[in-house]
Design a protein around this motif. Sequence first.
Motif, PDB file in Angstrom:
ATOM      1  N   THR A 311       0.826  -1.202   0.000  1.00 44.73           N
ATOM      2  CA  THR A 311       0.000   0.000   0.000  1.00 44.73           C
ATOM      3  C   THR A 311       0.860   1.252   0.000  1.00 44.73           C
ATOM      4  O   THR A 311       0.602   2.209  -0.755  1.00 44.73           O
ATOM      5  N   GLY A 315       0.959   3.358  -3.244  1.00 48.28           N
ATOM      6  CA  GLY A 315       0.351   4.658  -3.000  1.00 48.28           C
ATOM      7  C   GLY A 315       1.297   5.804  -3.279  1.00 48.28           C
ATOM      8  O   GLY A 315       0.903   6.834  -3.830  1.00 48.28           O
ATOM      9  N   ILE A 319       0.602   8.716  -5.949  1.00 47.23           N
ATOM     10  CA  ILE A 319       0.483  10.111  -5.517  1.00 47.23           C
ATOM     11  C   ILE A 319       1.490  11.000  -6.237  1.00 47.23           C
ATOM     12  O   ILE A 319       1.166  12.124  -6.656  1.00 47.23           O
TER      13      ILE A 319
END
Length: 543
Positions: A311, A315, A319
């Motif tokens: 994650t 992530g 981002i």
Amino acid sequence: MTAVVGGITAPLATGRDGWLGLLRRIPPRILWPGVIGAAMLAAGGLGAGAIVRRDPLLSGTFMNAIRYGHGHDLAFMVLFVGLFLMVLSWVRLGRLVRVGTVGGRTVALAAAAWTTPLIIAPPLYSRDVYSYLAQGAVALRGFDPYAEGASVLDLPLRGNVAGLWQETPSPYGPLFLLLGKGTVFLTGDNVILGAILMRIAVLGGLALLVLAIPGLTRHLGGRAPVAMWLTVANPLVLALGIGGAHNDILMVGLMALGVVKVLDRKHLSGFALIALATAVKATAFLVVPFLVWVWAARLSGPARHRFLVATAAGGAAFIVVFTAATMVAGVDLGWIGVLKSQGPLLTWMSLPCAAAEILFYTLGRHIPGWTHDGFLGFFRAAGMVVLLGVLVRQWWLAREGGVDAVRRATIALLAASLLAPSVLPWYFTWALALAAAFAWSDRWIATLAGVSVWMVLVTLPDGTIVARWTYGDMNGWVWWPYLAATVAAGVWVGKSLLKPEAPPDLEPVVDGVTVTDVIHAPEPAPKAAAVPEPTRVVGGTGG
């Protein structure tokens, strides 16, 4: 590269001559009806498509007559005959694909030939491209596209946007807004040239899908030619997706390639591509939680640790790329709050809308205090609750990762296209881009084909959705025979696909080589200590 038939090996044609040779070997009765049909779509679209309000090319000429009265009726018929020819070619090609006679490159080339006339066609089956241009102009001229709609612009960019969306800010991501800004910067107020450039940009998504399909089928168990036929050659994708210049095609191309990268263990680049897809349209974000499971399953250590690492890494990649796209586009995150703007659009392809319409006009209007808007709002809210439940359940069941996680991501995309407050036919390309890469039985392939053609037919060339008429509309009965005809057409496509396609002059072709050529090729002399070239087996899963 070589091909093998019955133990006999021969080199495959490669390079430009190989591609041209492959195109020439596609039987004319399969290739040319689709090309002619696409040209007729483009020609008929001049009168019956989603045309500009004030056309600088045809206004004041005798050709302007095709937009009114009998001229419009003639253009409408030309367009529908063209669509029939395209579907006919697609079905005939599908019969060969189904039995393994042609490869993926043959399908891709046929799709390219059918797409070419559509590049310069007027917008077909939707006016959305005019909204794209207007939103790009809003951003280019210093307004906030996530706060202002097309109404702040002057003609002609404002005048071609559907009235329903005049005051609606852009619900699209920063990357797509950047494409819109660039297009308007290059074309100015020339709506016709702007629509063509936007279509070319969207066409890039189709090219990405062609690149992604071989990898998807390798991991998901399907056949590349079948997946290619169900996606890049599909009239739903070509007539509506490319003809309508919908950003959904660009989104699914980036999304599909991102999924392939993750499956190929190139996790960071995969999440980066999904971020770019999300920066086109938010729907692509739905696959991110499922891909986290794919990555986590390949790590070592306790389950919670693997999940947190995947994650955090995925992530971070997402981002960084999404933030960069936002900064380059010069916008903020206001588009997330605009996603609810699809509320005014009422279509029966949304299951909550369909349930609300049917139940209100049969039961609800007899209940004191219930209004149509109240009934619709209740069912739309219920649909979102059901969708959230489906997404969470599928995500949790996908925690083993691997192929099952991608399968459940596909189910999530399908659920979103059915349960959203507003649904349009091209939304079904979201799930189709991944679903086509799985192994399907012939009957399921025929079902997908029939549904695809039905979705094209329930959308009229000028962008009107036939299924938008409400149950209580006294004039709505006029459309029921047409809806019945669209269902019959879908059934005909499915049944026709299961029939054999074996014209007397057809030589089975696999990636540019006829089976006859391979069978009669002389057996090559053995080479001592030579490393064998990659081989491909004719039929089966070749692509």
